[in-house]
Structures are given as C-alpha cells and as structure tokens.
Scaffold this active site. Structure first.
Site, short mmCIF file in Angstrom:
data_model
loop_
_atom_site.label_atom_id
_atom_site.label_comp_id
_atom_site.label_asym_id
_atom_site.label_seq_id
_atom_site.Cartn_x
_atom_site.Cartn_y
_atom_site.Cartn_z
N ARG A 241 9.54 -25.41 8.00
CA ARG A 241 9.81 -24.17 8.72
C ARG A 241 8.98 -24.14 9.99
NH1 ARG A 241 13.82 -23.78 6.46
NH2 ARG A 241 14.67 -22.11 5.17
N GLU A 270 14.73 -20.44 16.87
CA GLU A 270 15.84 -21.39 16.86
C GLU A 270 17.12 -20.74 17.34
OE1 GLU A 270 16.06 -23.33 13.06
OE2 GLU A 270 14.19 -24.41 13.40
N HIS A 289 17.10 -29.31 13.68
CA HIS A 289 17.12 -28.74 12.33
C HIS A 289 18.19 -29.43 11.47
CE1 HIS A 289 15.91 -24.89 9.99
NE2 HIS A 289 16.24 -25.85 9.14
#
Length: 324
Positions: A241, A270, A289
């Site tokens: 994370r 993000e 990601h």
C-alpha cells in the site's frame, strides 16, 4: 441469488481484468448484474442478496444506505480500506475480503522482479542502450549474501522469502505476531522479529520489502526517520500500500542519493502525477499497481467469491470477515 457487482462493465477504468474471472466462477451458480451509472441506483440494488465491491465505484456508502436484506458485502481484493466499512458495520452486513493467499504468489514475484531490476540498475541500462551511451554498463550488484528485510510476513512476504532464498539472499523478517519457529527454520530465516525490531532490520538490511496492510498503526511506517536509518546503497520495495511510506521523504532521499533506490507498485495517491520530478530519477522504478494482477490471483479470487456466495445462500457463515 442476485448479486450486484459494483463495476461498470462498459468502462475499462471500472472493469478490471478480474471481472471475466468472477463472471466465469459465478456462471450457473448466481445471477450476476453489473452496476450501470446511467440507471437509478435504488432499482439496481433492489432484490440484490449480495454485493461485490472492487473499490472503483464512488457512492458505495449510498448502496449500503438503501440496501435491504444484503447477506454479504464481498470485497474483491485483499485490502478493504476503500470499502464503506463504518456504514457496513452499522448496518450489520457481513463484510469479507479476499485474503492474502489469493495474491501472495503474484506479489512475491513482483517484489522479486523489482529487487532484481534495482540490483541491475535497469533504468541506467535502458538509458545507456537507447541513448547510445556507455556499453557494458552499468555494473550490477549480485544478490547472493545481501540481507533482505521482509516487513510483514503473511502470504506475500513468505512468497517473496521462498523466491529470494533461491538467489541466496539472507532473510530477515518482521511480523506483528510471532513467526512460526518451524517456518523460520525451514526457510531458513537469519532473523525473525516483531515490530519492536523494525529499526534494527531497516538499518542492517541491503533491501527492504513492505508486505503490510494499511491501517492507523502502519500508515507511513516508513517515515523520514526510518528512511534515514537505511544504508546509503540500500533499496526499498513496496508492492503493498502506498500509504505505508512517507512518499515525499522517500523521493527526497532518492534525489539526494541518501539511499540506493526504490521500486514502487503503489503510491500515496493513485494514479500519481506522472509529471512529478521523482519519476525521472534513475534510481526509482515504478509500475502501475499491477503486482497482484495475474491470472492466478484473479482465478483464486473468483472461486473464493463464488464459494462465499454459496455459503451465505445456504445460511452458513461467510469466510474471511473483516467487519468485526
């Protein structure tokens, strides 16, 4: 059972590659409907016995407010920080996630990839190749004998440990709960500690890899002080994370050459701003990601979701609840 999937099937940004795997797993088992932003929300929620939440649709709290009789709120990934957990708890709707084992192998592989790319100074190599600079350079760093600190020793941390062992790295692990001595001996771990040992491991290791959930305790666990404990040629990898790291402090340390490098698959915000000066640094590797995005991860999650829906339809307790 009627199941509402909070993903817009007609929007590629809101329909992740996992969608087809979920559809296949639920085929002939449950009636799956996809969220349609053009239709009234109340009509879509009416009659649904369960919701699958990818964390990509705004207004999920509204779904909780108007839902009646939901038997399950299934988060379609491991992290559930995007779920409307407070509203779900207040409504008494059982809330489950897809636990770490579903993505552990993928995360471990991606972390290992970033470790290798940092050791071989991938960005510098690409610059030399495509801009006709020095040949046979840069000089890489072999992994054998380097100390790898794995912060968080759940499924993905253990998956990385098994892969790094093949490269003959020394394994140091930190976990909130005590690490099984048999597991530590079998790998083997050079050191197995708790969060009280975190500063020591950060200071001693050549590579650090983060495998923690994001909560009030772990938020910015790698702050400016702890980044300052790292060796000058050490690297930090994060496939967990973005909020685990003080991103500004990390970018400053990279720019000033205070640490060797970083490999990031996740970010504080993000998507991040691609024009940020840090993204031009040769010692920073980034991916969008994707660490958990593999066919294996999505297949395991789809099957788990289908099994959990079967359980609640049969009046059984769903697995992997996170709302307690």
């Amino acid at each position: 059972m009627e199941v509402l999937y909070l993903a817009d099937r007609n929007n590629p940004d809101h329909y992740l590659p996992m969608g087809p795997f979920v559809e296949e797993a639920l085929r002939h088992r449950h009636e799956l409907r996809f969220f349609d932003p053009a239709q009234p929300l109340a009509e879509q929620v009416a009659g649904a016995g369960a919701v699958i939440d990818d964390g990509l649709i705004d207004g999920s709290e509204q779904v909780v407010e108007i839902a009646a009789g939901l038997k399950l709120w299934q988060v379609a990934k491991t992290g559930f920080d995007d779920a409307p957990l407070a509203a779900l708890q207040a409504s008494g709707i059982p809330t489950c996630n897809c636990p770490g084992y579903t993505s552990g192998a993928a995360l471990g592989e991606c972390a290992m990839m970033l470790i290798l790319m940092l050791a071989r100074r991938y960005n510098d190599g690409q610059d030399n190749l495509f801009n006709l600079k020095a040949w046979w350079q840069p000089m890489g760093r072999e992994l054998a004998g380097l100390k790898l600190g794995i912060i968080g020793f759940g499924a993905s941390g253990q998956a990385l440990a098994h892969r790094a062992r093949v490269f003959e790295m020394e394994l140091y692990a930190i976990n909130r709960s005590p690490i099984d001595p048999e597991l530590a001996a079998a790998l083997p771990l050079a050191f197995a500690g708790t969060q009280d040992d975190l500063d020591r491991v950060i200071a001693e290791c050549d590579v650090l890899s983060l495998h923690l959930p994001l909560d009030d305790v772990t938020r910015e666990i790698m702050d400016a002080r702890r980044i300052g404990l790292m060796q000058r040629d050490a690297s930090l990898v994060n496939v967990a994370r973005g909020g685990l790291v003080d991103q500004d402090a990390l970018f400053a340390a990279l720019a000033d050459g205070k640490i060797g490098g970083a490999g990031l698959d996740v970010f504080a915000d993000e998507p991040p701003d691609p024009t940020h000066p840090a993204f031009r640094l040769p010692n920073l590797l980034v991916t969008p990601h994707i660490a958990g995005s593999t066919d294996g991860t999505f297949r395991r999650r789809g099957l788990l979701i289908a099994d959990n829906l079967d359980r609640v339809e049969a009046g059984e307790e769903p697995l992997y609840r996170v709302d307690s």
